[in-house]
Scaffold this motif. Structure first.
Motif, PDB file in Angstrom:
ATOM      1  N   ALA A   1      22.234 -88.098 -13.665  1.00 18.95           N
ATOM      2  CA  ALA A   1      22.461 -86.704 -14.022  1.00 18.95           C
ATOM      3  C   ALA A   1      22.389 -85.738 -13.096  1.00 18.95           C
ATOM      4  N   ARG A   2      23.296 -85.579 -12.092  1.00 18.31           N
ATOM      5  CA  ARG A   2      23.260 -84.597 -10.969  1.00 18.31           C
ATOM      6  C   ARG A   2      24.685 -84.043 -10.954  1.00 18.31           C
ATOM      7  N   PRO A   3      24.735 -82.931 -10.724  1.00 19.70           N
ATOM      8  CA  PRO A   3      26.372 -82.304 -10.662  1.00 19.70           C
ATOM      9  C   PRO A   3      27.128 -83.134  -9.610  1.00 19.70           C
ATOM     10  N   THR A   4      26.426 -83.550  -8.306  1.00 18.48           N
ATOM     11  CA  THR A   4      27.317 -83.962  -7.453  1.00 18.48           C
ATOM     12  C   THR A   4      27.763 -85.327  -7.792  1.00 18.48           C
ATOM     13  N   THR A   5      26.965 -86.137  -8.626  1.00 15.89           N
ATOM     14  CA  THR A   5      27.508 -87.545  -9.088  1.00 15.89           C
ATOM     15  C   THR A   5      28.438 -87.144 -10.142  1.00 15.89           C
ATOM     16  N   TRP A   6      28.454 -86.557 -11.222  1.00 17.53           N
ATOM     17  CA  TRP A   6      29.299 -86.226 -11.922  1.00 17.53           C
ATOM     18  C   TRP A   6      30.534 -85.793 -11.580  1.00 17.53           C
ATOM     19  N   LYS A   7      30.578 -85.010 -10.358  1.00 22.35           N
ATOM     20  CA  LYS A   7      32.023 -84.727  -9.667  1.00 22.35           C
ATOM     21  C   LYS A   7      32.627 -85.703  -8.919  1.00 22.35           C
ATOM     22  N   VAL A   8      31.809 -86.606  -8.781  1.00 20.56           N
ATOM     23  CA  VAL A   8      32.419 -88.070  -7.925  1.00 20.56           C
ATOM     24  C   VAL A   8      33.038 -88.729  -9.140  1.00 20.56           C
ATOM     25  N   ILE A   9      32.358 -88.856 -10.096  1.00 15.75           N
ATOM     26  CA  ILE A   9      33.021 -89.611 -11.309  1.00 15.75           C
ATOM     27  C   ILE A   9      34.389 -89.093 -11.836  1.00 15.75           C
ATOM     28  N   ASP A  10      34.015 -87.531 -11.960  1.00 18.17           N
ATOM     29  CA  ASP A  10      35.484 -87.103 -12.566  1.00 18.17           C
ATOM     30  C   ASP A  10      36.437 -87.123 -11.571  1.00 18.17           C
ATOM     31  N   GLY A  11      36.288 -87.069 -10.117  1.00 18.10           N
ATOM     32  CA  GLY A  11      37.262 -87.642  -9.261  1.00 18.10           C
ATOM     33  C   GLY A  11      37.930 -89.002  -9.224  1.00 18.10           C
ATOM     34  N   ILE A  12      36.936 -89.955  -9.636  1.00 16.36           N
ATOM     35  CA  ILE A  12      37.379 -91.226  -9.728  1.00 16.36           C
ATOM     36  C   ILE A  12      38.222 -91.289 -10.876  1.00 16.36           C
ATOM     37  N   THR A  13      37.892 -90.716 -11.981  1.00 12.89           N
ATOM     38  CA  THR A  13      38.532 -90.769 -13.394  1.00 12.89           C
ATOM     39  C   THR A  13      40.055 -90.119 -13.178  1.00 12.89           C
ATOM     40  N   GLY A  14      39.994 -88.989 -12.376  1.00 15.21           N
ATOM     41  CA  GLY A  14      41.203 -88.352 -12.344  1.00 15.21           C
ATOM     42  C   GLY A  14      42.249 -89.201 -11.475  1.00 15.21           C
ATOM     43  N   GLY A  15      41.612 -89.856 -10.581  1.00 15.26           N
ATOM     44  CA  GLY A  15      42.357 -90.573  -9.455  1.00 15.26           C
ATOM     45  C   GLY A  15      43.097 -91.741 -10.296  1.00 15.26           C
ATOM     46  N   VAL A  16      42.094 -92.791 -11.128  1.00 17.15           N
ATOM     47  CA  VAL A  16      42.630 -93.485 -11.776  1.00 17.15           C
ATOM     48  C   VAL A  16      43.762 -93.323 -12.800  1.00 17.15           C
ATOM     49  N   MET A  17      43.592 -91.945 -13.499  1.00 19.14           N
ATOM     50  CA  MET A  17      44.549 -91.652 -14.449  1.00 19.14           C
ATOM     51  C   MET A  17      46.111 -91.402 -13.888  1.00 19.14           C
ATOM     52  N   TRP A  18      45.837 -90.698 -12.712  1.00 15.18           N
ATOM     53  CA  TRP A  18      47.108 -90.472 -11.893  1.00 15.18           C
ATOM     54  C   TRP A  18      47.937 -91.463 -11.201  1.00 15.18           C
ATOM     55  N   LEU A  19      47.028 -92.431 -10.894  1.00 17.21           N
ATOM     56  CA  LEU A  19      47.499 -93.661 -10.273  1.00 17.21           C
ATOM     57  C   LEU A  19      48.206 -94.158 -11.326  1.00 17.21           C
ATOM     58  N   ILE A  20      47.953 -94.670 -12.674  1.00 13.99           N
ATOM     59  CA  ILE A  20      48.424 -95.380 -13.578  1.00 13.99           C
ATOM     60  C   ILE A  20      49.774 -94.818 -13.905  1.00 13.99           C
ATOM     61  N   ALA A  21      49.539 -93.280 -14.011  1.00 15.93           N
ATOM     62  CA  ALA A  21      50.613 -92.448 -14.283  1.00 15.93           C
ATOM     63  C   ALA A  21      51.947 -92.653 -13.483  1.00 15.93           C
ATOM     64  N   PHE A  22      51.385 -92.624 -12.129  1.00  8.99           N
ATOM     65  CA  PHE A  22      52.527 -92.925 -11.220  1.00  8.99           C
ATOM     66  C   PHE A  22      53.088 -94.200 -11.091  1.00  8.99           C
ATOM     67  N   ILE A  23      52.285 -95.240 -11.246  1.00  6.36           N
ATOM     68  CA  ILE A  23      52.854 -96.623 -11.550  1.00  6.36           C
ATOM     69  C   ILE A  23      53.792 -96.744 -12.735  1.00  6.36           C
ATOM     70  N   LEU A  24      53.621 -96.094 -13.903  1.00  3.44           N
ATOM     71  CA  LEU A  24      54.238 -96.036 -15.057  1.00  3.44           C
ATOM     72  C   LEU A  24      55.662 -95.240 -14.792  1.00  3.44           C
ATOM     73  N   LEU A  25      55.802 -94.261 -13.986  1.00  4.90           N
ATOM     74  CA  LEU A  25      57.056 -93.187 -13.758  1.00  4.90           C
ATOM     75  C   LEU A  25      57.850 -94.120 -12.763  1.00  4.90           C
ATOM     76  N   LYS A  26      56.941 -94.822 -11.635  1.00  2.00           N
ATOM     77  CA  LYS A  26      57.856 -95.426 -10.465  1.00  2.00           C
ATOM     78  C   LYS A  26      58.485 -96.537 -11.091  1.00  2.00           C
ATOM     79  N   GLY A  27      57.965 -97.245 -12.212  1.00  2.00           N
ATOM     80  CA  GLY A  27      58.645 -98.072 -12.868  1.00  2.00           C
ATOM     81  C   GLY A  27      60.116 -97.886 -13.670  1.00  2.00           C
ATOM     82  N   GLN A  28      59.838 -96.709 -14.079  1.00  2.00           N
ATOM     83  CA  GLN A  28      61.001 -96.105 -14.816  1.00  2.00           C
ATOM     84  C   GLN A  28      62.122 -95.508 -13.927  1.00  2.00           C
ATOM     85  N   LEU A  29      61.633 -95.030 -12.864  1.00  2.00           N
ATOM     86  CA  LEU A  29      62.649 -94.312 -11.782  1.00  2.00           C
ATOM     87  C   LEU A  29      63.433 -95.606 -10.968  1.00  2.00           C
ATOM     88  N   SER A  30      62.720 -96.570 -10.848  1.00  2.00           N
ATOM     89  CA  SER A  30      63.022 -97.516  -9.846  1.00  2.00           C
ATOM     90  C   SER A  30      64.365 -98.017 -10.291  1.00  2.00           C
TER      91      SER A  30
END
Length: 203
Positions: free
Chosen positions: A174-203
């Motif tokens: 329960a520290r702001p710095t820890t939660w910022k890291v978790i938010d960053g990891i969550t956003g990265g995972v979501m964008w990575l999966i979105a990128f993989i989905l779009l890449k599969g459709q555009l390739s």
């Protein structure tokens, strides 16, 4: 029977433990201790439903329908991209792990987000319906049932462990710095999966 049960549990575990949108969302709700048991239960029941559909032999219909797959891929990519953006924006806000902050969501919002993260991601269908369903088809009817039970058990155990474990660990994180890291990891995972989905459709 035990062989089929263990095979279903092992394969189900290997697929579900991989980092993905569902796991990131369940982890986040567990750390917030915000309807995390409900979220885990919805994810596990959804997996059980999809596994049942696959074991029943309907996986081929999904893999053989390119239009349906494309719609799901684009819809999932848009949703995950938007959710990832929210996580990155949250990373730069001042918040901690409690329910008093604006970062919190209503139960209805959490329910809708859980269903969206689960059913708008084509990878969920490929893993549970197509892959598990295809492997289950190699068994006779009774062993196939045990295979499905093993795979479903893996989902219930994993999501329960993830939600309860994250809730237990939240006071230590329960520290702001820890939660910022978790938010960053969550956003990265979501964008990575979105990128993989779009890449599969555009390739």
């Amino acid at each position: 029977m035990f062989t089929a049960l263990a095979s279903g549990f092992g394969l189900g575990s290997s697929l579900i433990i991989a980092i993905g949108a569902q796991n990131a969302f369940v982890l986040g709700q567990g750390l917030r201790r915000q309807n995390h048991i409900l979220v885990a239960l919805i994810c596990a029941i959804s997996d059980a439903l999809l596994i049942s559909i696959g074991v029943a032999g309907l996986g081929g219909l999904i893999s053989a329908n390119p239009t349906w797959t494309q719609v799901m891929a684009w819809g999932g990519a848009i949703f995950l991209g938007w959710y990832g953006l929210k996580s990155f924006r949250s990373m730069f806000s001042n918040h901690q792990l409690d329910n008093e902050k604006p970062h919190s969501k209503s139960r209805r919002q959490i329910l809708l987000f859980t269903l969206a993260v689960t059913f708008l991601n084509p990878h969920v269908y490929l893993d549970t319906v197509v892959l598990l369903g295809g492997i289950a088809a190699q068994y006779e009817m009774e062993p196939r049932l045990y295979f499905a039970i093993g795979a479903m058990s893996a989902s219930f155990l994993w999501f329960g462990f993830l939600a309860l474990g994250a809730a237990w660990a939240s006071p230590y994180l329960a520290r702001p710095t820890t939660w910022k890291v978790i938010d960053g990891i969550t956003g990265g995972v979501m964008w990575l999966i979105a990128f993989i989905l779009l890449k599969g459709q555009l390739s």
